[in-house]
Design a protein around this motif. Structure first.
Motif, mmCIF file in Angstrom:
data_model
loop_
_atom_site.group_PDB
_atom_site.id
_atom_site.type_symbol
_atom_site.label_atom_id
_atom_site.label_comp_id
_atom_site.label_asym_id
_atom_site.label_seq_id
_atom_site.Cartn_x
_atom_site.Cartn_y
_atom_site.Cartn_z
ATOM 1 N N ILE A 86 0.873 -1.219 -0.155
ATOM 2 C CA ILE A 86 0.158 -0.156 -0.120
ATOM 3 C C ILE A 86 0.829 1.349 -0.061
ATOM 4 C CG2 ILE A 86 -0.213 0.099 2.550
ATOM 5 C CD1 ILE A 86 -3.233 0.698 1.985
ATOM 6 N N THR A 87 0.539 2.286 -0.799
ATOM 7 C CA THR A 87 1.377 3.368 -1.110
ATOM 8 C C THR A 87 0.991 4.441 -0.109
ATOM 9 O OG1 THR A 87 -0.099 4.067 -2.851
ATOM 10 C CG2 THR A 87 1.975 2.773 -3.241
ATOM 11 N N SER A 88 1.995 5.182 0.446
ATOM 12 C CA SER A 88 1.798 6.620 1.000
ATOM 13 C C SER A 88 2.534 7.696 0.549
ATOM 14 C CB SER A 88 2.343 6.284 2.420
ATOM 15 O OG SER A 88 2.329 7.500 3.103
ATOM 16 N N VAL A 127 8.988 4.199 -0.074
ATOM 17 C CA VAL A 127 8.855 2.781 -0.097
ATOM 18 C C VAL A 127 7.542 2.550 0.208
ATOM 19 C CG1 VAL A 127 9.774 0.817 1.441
ATOM 20 C CG2 VAL A 127 11.336 2.588 0.714
ATOM 21 N N PRO A 128 6.799 1.546 -0.434
ATOM 22 C CA PRO A 128 5.456 1.419 0.108
ATOM 23 C C PRO A 128 5.288 0.487 1.198
ATOM 24 C CG PRO A 128 6.248 -0.042 -1.582
ATOM 25 C CD PRO A 128 7.303 1.075 -1.527
ATOM 26 N N ASN A 156 4.557 0.041 8.403
ATOM 27 C CA ASN A 156 5.329 1.286 8.016
ATOM 28 C C ASN A 156 6.582 1.029 7.937
ATOM 29 O OD1 ASN A 156 6.342 3.720 7.888
ATOM 30 N ND2 ASN A 156 4.435 4.812 8.819
ATOM 31 N N PRO A 157 7.102 1.225 6.588
ATOM 32 C CA PRO A 157 8.796 0.936 6.787
ATOM 33 C C PRO A 157 9.615 1.936 7.213
ATOM 34 C CG PRO A 157 7.640 1.117 4.482
ATOM 35 C CD PRO A 157 6.581 1.087 5.288
ATOM 36 N N THR A 158 8.925 3.138 7.056
ATOM 37 C CA THR A 158 9.922 4.287 7.796
ATOM 38 C C THR A 158 9.807 4.171 9.271
ATOM 39 O OG1 THR A 158 9.080 5.465 5.699
ATOM 40 C CG2 THR A 158 9.849 6.705 7.603
ATOM 41 N N ALA A 159 8.751 3.769 9.715
ATOM 42 C CA ALA A 159 8.764 3.545 11.362
ATOM 43 C C ALA A 159 9.455 2.276 11.772
ATOM 44 C CB ALA A 159 7.367 3.734 11.863
#
Length: 412
Positions: free
Chosen positions: A314-316, A321-322, A348-351
């Motif tokens: 799922i994109t943000s 990075v999805p 959430n890949p960033t978190a």
């Protein structure tokens, strides 16, 4: 045994020579198998000693297909059982070539060849199972007529197959593989059961022995098909089963040993494939999403219910990075304008963590465009934010508060 009498004989043919038969082996040969006029033909040996009994060999019958081609048959006197049993055809060839016959781990037969739907089988004295809920001793070799091949089943897999699943006459049908080693355990595959809905259809089932748990587990139906086709089976990321199929409201599931989550709030090892009855499909839940699903949502028997999707991207707008998401049947929101049912766990890949979004906050989140809207992906699971018990979820681009007193949500 069933074939009593006092006669013995020396039988001669030009190709086999003269060979002596006596006792229960002779009575079984004459009474049950029509003697030299039957399919075993003339004996090719005198009675020979073997640990736990004795046996005669015979000229026929042959096995002309599958990996165990050869000719011959035997009648064994099993002293412990007090009876004589015949082994012939492809079952006999596997018994001799793969498991070393009566001197191997399977020991002496405990039945003559028996008919089963789609084939035939013999049972044998060994091997044993002393752990995992299905203790007992025995093994089986099964001829599967559909592919012309015999297969062996032994140990705890054999005990579960017979005690819990009614053997070849049960829903699993006949084996379609010998016992196969895999990292952490072993397994046999079987002809049934089927899956005729969802994205992963097909026939088959499996019983898997998990060394770490010391137990066998069965996987069948659509869960089995997802396990093999989507997740790579026991050699894939999901690893071996850690449970047999368990019924829950709205479906059923198997848990598995892999995968791992080593970041975020909900860490641990494991995964699951869950069958959603209303959707008619099974979905895998893994990694950090699986850990959040179990620890925050109670798993398939908890408030999140059963999945309505497999894990997908799922994109943000806040990251190149999805993220990843599984959706689930529960929970409910009855407050206008956010009426609806469902929940989701997002990675959430960033978190570097998975977060659960549920109830009225989930409905408000969807109403605001979900992860592709202004809020982006979650950066927290739902938490209590004040003494009144109001609830909050934080996102990359804002937050949502649910007011306990009014049941209303506010999007910031």
């Amino acid at each position: 045994g069933p074939y009593t009498g006092f006669n013995s004989a020396i039988l001669y043919s030009p190709t086999t020579g003269a060979n002596a038969m006596k006792g229960c082996i002779f009575q079984t040969y004459i009474q049950a198998l029509q003697g030299p006029a039957g399919f075993l033909g003339f004996p090719t040996s005198d009675e020979l000693p073997i640990t736990g009994g004795s046996y005669n060999t015979f000229a026929a019958t042959g096995c002309n297909a599958g990996p165990y081609v050869g000719s011959g048959a035997q009648i064994y006197w099993n002293a412990a059982a007090g009876a004589a049993y015949e082994v012939h055809g492809c079952i006999d060839q596997l018994y001799l070539q793969r498991v070393n016959g009566g001197t191997g781990a399977f020991g002496l037969p405990t039945s003559s060849q028996l008919a089963a739907p789609g084939g035939a089988y013999n049972t044998f004295a060994g091997t044993g199972c002393t752990v995992g809920g299905y203790p007992g001793t025995g093994a089986g070799i099964y001829y599967n007529a559909s592919d012309g091949t015999p297969y062996e089943v032994h140990g705890c897999i054999y005990q579960m197959y017979n005690q819990a699943l009614s053997g070849p006459s049960g829903s699993f049908g006949l084996p379609t593989s010998d016992q196969t080693s895999v990292a952490g355990g072993a397994y046999n595959t079987f002809a049934g059961t089927g899956c005729s809905s969802g994205s992963y259809q097909g026939n088959g089932a499996g019983i898997f022995y998990n060394n770490a748990n010391g137990a066998p587990y069965e996987v069948h139906g659509c869960i089995y098909q997802v396990y093999l086709q989507a997740e790579g089976g026991p050699g894939g990321a999901f690893g071996l089963p850690a449970s047999s199929q368990i019924a829950v409201a709205g479906g059923s599931y198997n848990s598995f040993t892999g995968t791992s989550c080593t970041v975020g709030e909900y860490q641990g090892t494991g995964s699951a494939i869950v069958y959603n009855t209303s959707a008619g499909a099974a979905f895998g839940v893994q990694g950090c999403i699986y850990q959040a699903y179990y620890q925050a949502g109670g798993g398939p028997g908890g408030s999140f219910g059963v999945p309505t999707s497999g894990e997908h991207t799922i994109t943000s707008g806040y990251s190149l990075v999805p993220g990843r998401i599984n959706t689930f049947t529960g929970t409910n929101c009855n407050s206008v304008p956010n009426v609806g049912t469902g929940s989701a766990v997002y990675y959430n890949p960033t978190a570097g963590s998975a977060f659960a979004v549920e109830g009225c906050i989930y409905q408000a989140f969807l109403g605001a465009g979900g992860a592709s809207g202004a809020l982006g992906l979650p950066v927290s699971s739902e938490f209590t934010n004040d003494s009144a018990g109001d609830r909050q979820s934080d996102f990359e681009g804002g937050y949502i508060i649910w007011n306990r007193a009014t049941g209303q949500t506010s999007v910031y």
